[in-house]
Design an enzyme around this catalytic site. Structure first.
Site, PDB file in Angstrom:
ATOM      1  N   ASP A  92       0.865  -1.184   0.000  1.00  0.00           N
ATOM      2  CA  ASP A  92       0.000   0.000   0.000  1.00  0.00           C
ATOM      3  C   ASP A  92       0.904   1.237   0.000  1.00  0.00           C
ATOM      4  OD1 ASP A  92      -1.715  -2.110   0.590  1.00  0.00           O
ATOM      5  OD2 ASP A  92      -2.906  -0.956   2.025  1.00  0.00           O
ATOM      6  N   LYS A 159      -6.908   3.502  -2.670  1.00  0.00           N
ATOM      7  CA  LYS A 159      -7.207   3.434  -1.235  1.00  0.00           C
ATOM      8  C   LYS A 159      -7.392   4.844  -0.700  1.00  0.00           C
ATOM      9  CE  LYS A 159      -4.874   2.050   3.089  1.00  0.00           C
ATOM     10  NZ  LYS A 159      -3.707   1.334   3.654  1.00  0.00           N
ATOM     11  N   LYS A 189     -10.141   0.396  -1.666  1.00  0.00           N
ATOM     12  CA  LYS A 189      -9.961   0.099  -0.247  1.00  0.00           C
ATOM     13  C   LYS A 189     -10.334   1.324   0.580  1.00  0.00           C
ATOM     14  CE  LYS A 189      -6.539  -1.230   3.261  1.00  0.00           C
ATOM     15  NZ  LYS A 189      -5.168  -1.740   3.500  1.00  0.00           N
TER      16      LYS A 189
END
Length: 225
Positions: A92, A159, A189
């Protein structure tokens, strides 16, 4: 969601997360054990705490350029590559927020591409790349620009948040906009400030296909057995 969510189905969307800077290896081991008990998709921990042993069926996610994103692209790429060598299944990465805020989406795309190239997509260990855009700090236009840059660069997910930015974490509105932008081509996300069952379900309803939670058990307990 098209079907009624269950405890098991929501658990399989969760990256069970511990990213406090003071987190210890012992706490990460406890996190991994709890992930196995809860049935979460993965754990997400800081790169300095890799490698980590996890129960069967639990993936290992880590972060890159965290939490500020204010790192050179080659530094983020090197960090991601080291995390992959240390066993990360997913990375991430945090974008350089200044580039997004000033409309330099080509630069955003270039740094995502640099990290993508450090995270192999084929072979024995394909690595999933999520791009953290800090949606609470961006306008709708900037959110769309970041999502489009992430898709062009070959990311797998966009995300919302690190959970560390003072502007805040995930919102239903941002998740819905991100989903509209990437369609079914990328995952979305939702992460940052999701502490209740109701909040988690609202994110999924808005289009989130993964949830970053530190309080996973409390959220899942709200769904019963």
């Amino acid at each position: 969601m098209s079907t009624q969510p269950t405890r098991e189905s929501i658990a399989r969307l969760i990256d069970h997360t511990l990213l406090k800077p003071e987190a210890t290896p012992e706490q990460v081991a406890a996190l991994a054990a709890e992930a196995g008990e809860l049935g979460t998709f993965s754990i997400c921990v800081s790169p300095s705490l890799l490698p980590v042993s996890v129960p069967a069926g639990v993936k290992v996610a880590t972060v890159c350029g965290f939490p500020s994103g204010a790192h050179k692209p080659e530094v983020k790429a090197a960090e991601a590559a080291r995390s992959v060598r240390d066993g990360a299944d997913e990375v991430d990465m945090v974008i350089d927020l200044a580039q997004a805020l000033t409309g330099r989406f080509e630069a955003v795309e270039a740094e995502i591409r640099a990290v993508r190239e450090a995270c192999p997509t084929d072979g024995e260990h394909p690595v999933l790349l999520k791009v953290i855009i800090e949606s609470a700090a961006l306008t709708d236009e900037q959110i769309v620009g970041c999502c489009e840059a992430a898709e062009r660069a070959g990311a797998d997910f966009v995300k919302t948040s690190t959970g560390f930015h003072p502007a805040g974490g995930a919102s239903v509105e941002a998740v819905a906009l991100m989903r509209r932008t990437v369609g079914d081509r990328l995952g979305v996300k939702a992460s940052g400030g999701i502490r209740t069952t109701e909040a988690a379900l609202a994110m999924v309803e808005a289009g989130a296909s993964r949830l970053g939670l530190s309080g996973s058990k409390a959220v899942l307990d709200g769904l019963g057995d």
